[in-house]
Design an enzyme around this catalytic site. Sequence first.
Site, PDB file in Angstrom:
ATOM      1  N   LYS A 177       0.861  -1.186   0.000  1.00 20.97           N
ATOM      2  CA  LYS A 177       0.000   0.000   0.000  1.00 20.97           C
ATOM      3  C   LYS A 177       0.895   1.234   0.000  1.00 20.97           C
ATOM      4  CE  LYS A 177      -4.008   1.801   2.626  1.00 20.97           C
ATOM      5  NZ  LYS A 177      -4.863   1.576   3.816  1.00 20.97           N
ATOM      6  N   SER A 220     -10.199  -1.194   6.741  1.00 21.00           N
ATOM      7  CA  SER A 220      -9.519  -0.925   5.471  1.00 21.00           C
ATOM      8  C   SER A 220      -8.752  -2.090   4.871  1.00 21.00           C
ATOM      9  CB  SER A 220      -8.574   0.271   5.620  1.00 21.00           C
ATOM     10  OG  SER A 220      -9.311   1.463   5.598  1.00 21.00           O
ATOM     11  N   SER A 222      -9.813   1.340   2.691  1.00 22.84           N
ATOM     12  CA  SER A 222      -8.928   2.179   1.909  1.00 22.84           C
ATOM     13  C   SER A 222      -7.824   1.419   1.182  1.00 22.84           C
ATOM     14  CB  SER A 222      -8.275   3.217   2.824  1.00 22.84           C
ATOM     15  OG  SER A 222      -7.430   2.578   3.769  1.00 22.84           O
TER      16      SER A 222
END
Lengths: 545, 495
Positions: A125, A224, A200
């Site tokens: 990420k 997330s 996310s």
Amino acid sequence: MGAFYLAIAEHGKVGNIRHMGATGQPAGQTRHMHVTREHLVGISGDLTALTAPEARDLLVRRQISATELAHAVLGQIERTETQVRSFITVTADEALAQAHAADLALSGSDPGATPPLTGIPIALKDLFCTTGVQTTAGSRILQGFIPPYDATVVARLRAAGAVFVGKANMDEFAMGSSTENSGYHPTHNPWDTSRVPGGSSGGSAAAVSAGQALLSLGTDTGGSIRQPASLCSVTGLKPTYGRVSRYGVVAFASSLDQVGPFSIGVEGSAMVLQAIAGADPMDATTAPVAVPDYRSTIRDGVKGLRIGVPAEYFTAGMEPDVERLVREAIQTLQGLGASVHPVSLPYSEHGLATYYIIAPAEASSNLSRYNGIKYGLAALDEVDMTKAMDATRQRGFGNEPKRRIMLGTYALSSGYYDAYYRKAQQVRTLIKADFDNAFASVDVIASPVSPTVAFKMGARIDDPLAMYLSDVCTIPVNVAGLPGISVPCGFDHQGLPVGLQLIGKAFDEATLFRAAFAYEGATSFHRQRPPLARSEASANQAPHA
Amino acid sequence: MTATHHAGTSPATDYEVVIGLEVHAQVVTESKMFCSCSSRYSGAPPNTLVCPVCLGMPGSLPVMNRTAVEATIITALALNCEIPEFSKFDRKNYNYPDLMKGYQISQFDLPFSQAGWLEFDDPANPGQMRRAGITRVHLEEDTATLKHVRDSSGETYSLMDVNRAGVPLMEIVGDPDLRTADEAGSYLRALRQILRYLGVSTANMDEGAFRCDANVSLRPRGQAEYGAKVEVKNMNSFRSVVRAIEFEIVRQRDILDAGGRIVQETRGWVDDRAITVTQRSKEAAHDYRYFPEPDLPPIVTPATEVARLRSLLPELPDAKRHRFADAYGMTADIADTLTQTRALAEYFEQTAHLSGNARAAANWITRDVLRILGNTGAEIDQILLTPAHLADLIKLLDTGTISVRTAPEVLEEAVSTGSMPHEIVQKRGLGQVSDTNALTTAVADAIASNPKAVADYRAGKATAMGFLVGAVMKATRGKGNPGLVNELLKQQLDG
Ligand SMILES: [Zn+2]
């Protein structure tokens, strides 16, 4: 032009190199390799369909090379990325260099003694600081920021031999549940590219789902990891708060953020957690709790395991298919020898409200360092120092960070602190106590991950509250600091994935892995790939890049 | 005249001045408060003692420096504070370019200590002590330094040095118990002395290691509520603190006397103009939005740990002063002088111990050693003359090996060369002659060659004896033991 296209342009020859195969491999081994491939990943021989433990096995037995595996995922990225857009930056050069180093290590006398992730492609990420590689947190305000340091988890994955394929897209500063809040571009759900992948950590989930990486790393502040894992039909684990270091992870809400893996199959997540877990002298909130050998107990089954089912997590707004599939999954576990018990988590209904005080409050403070003075975007046209700082923030932050900065600033303001922040912390204690009570009589709590399947892109972007409700089942777990895992548990009537959430006691990830592994062994949902990930699909679809 | 004044605005109103001081002292540690960068930034090139943590880079996290925490608790114990079992750090949020994270890690509602007191010399009653409350001693981090410059073309810009960012900073908040500017000065001297005794801070104001803000308000004597408070900043010496408070008292009194109202605000002291000027009004005051620092777990200080830290406390200035006066029978002034610093007091005690003559040690130190320090600007532990040297000199005197007249010469050489006094005496033949045989000859010679003086002595003239002693001393080049010379002269003249 996004950073991704620049990266692809530089490495345009990736697709060609892929067909050259591993260099310097004895012919005999190559022949054997084909047999094993077919056995493991079907007739296509697609290496991107391998699970991490399968890849490890093939790498150690020198049936495939790390370079070959790296080429496979980089080729998959090139082929599918225009549809999925999982990445902000693809680091093909670094990946190939790391793969080369991995092959050198694996060519030693004892390949089995190499670090456990040697040669395995992982997507990170874009919230994790990576030495020498741009780290944006999905925000324009950090565009061009190249950290001179690795996050602890990145350093640990590096030490474990992992190959980093790129920096995955995300909602800006991890604020969002759809990855539509990315300051760069949205990511599409590989199962239906008109839908969101969740967020996310949407890029990390989509990358693994689409075979662009075998594993990925995300963060989970309010769901997330688990929610995008559920929406993309991959496994995603949010470890106990304090289990994994947050050092070098761009902070959203410090008391809630936690780093965790995505994988196809539970074992891959166990391998990643094994590599990244444990106290870190650079993060005072990591706990000095011993890290067990997760894979040594993962096959122990669920006989005698007590599973709690909270009625509060099956309520209004939930899609019937989601509820049905989750209940079926619980029955499957029961069929495997677990016992099922109703539990009550009454304060969880205040989880969302609590979270939307605490997280924005912490975020409003965490995000105040982004003012253009030291790194990232800077409003250089403004001469006055204060004006330049304000203009940088005005231009650099998207709507969601601005919304949360305002919420958090308000909640912490003099005169409101007691009514909001302090009250939220008190409710937090109660939510935690609920879980403590429940865990006195059960070992694991089962629930849906998301009340709905992946929604259409744009459907909730103008309705923050609807977006926030995506995380109603996952948020209480963060608020309580507990571990939770999302495992694929089927597909709704439209063929969209649904996930089962298993919540564990603090620092008891081992039991979650064990239960999830038993479940996936009794089903085959985790082995189903979205059509665009299948290599036969590639024959008809030319890459647009 | 009085008829024109409204009640309460008469210039005759007797005001009580209320002063509380907030002192920031940098804590002496190897590394910074929350990272492993060196905190010894003085003299370092700009931005060389930095890392992702003290630069506030994305994802960096603070890790607490335990030494700084211990120094803070020790300071609090020396200031008679209570040490709560639970403490935590908080974020103080405000935006300024010198603040790397957009917030300062500080302590809000659960500091390391609270409710102590400090005793200081009462400037109005010499020899008496006054006591002021200490609200709390807490720990926080220092900021970066900004330098605003104007280049030759007239363009202005700011330079930032992050070396100082993250250096541990103790805040010592005093209760509003001070009543005069001189009391503030005395309070600061006492506090600085304690910090230096503890070795927790250099407490040098000119280096920025010791900073003081003063809260000043006036209220009609007898009124329970405090008047509107003005915070005065930017003082860079004890003297400027005293002057700024004096100015502020007059300014506020004039406003009140004229029937005006004091505005609660922050004012800055302008040293070269000797005035305070408005910096920030209350309306523009920051809302710091304090909340618990989520990156640092709360700190538990069990009673056993407090006891351990208490056991590390050295004897503090006041106790030492009293002990010196009692144990060595010295005056309060001498005791005060010898306890100025912990190093000087230790120097004295070692000298007294090694020489077995505390009175002589006190005399030599207060007279000669302090003069040497004054002349050279050196610290007591930097000079070549150690307590062993001084004790050696005192013993040479006490045993009669050298005379009071040669002692200064020996001292000077010991100071400049570091040689031991007895070696100097030996090498240079400065030893006092106490050998009766050697002196007997000199005495006989003096009597023989000075018949007039002998006659005068015998005629009862007292000065004649002094003349004859001088003659003997001259013959022995000053090394004759004067007492022995006297005795031998008497023997030979009377015998
Ligand atoms: Zn540092």
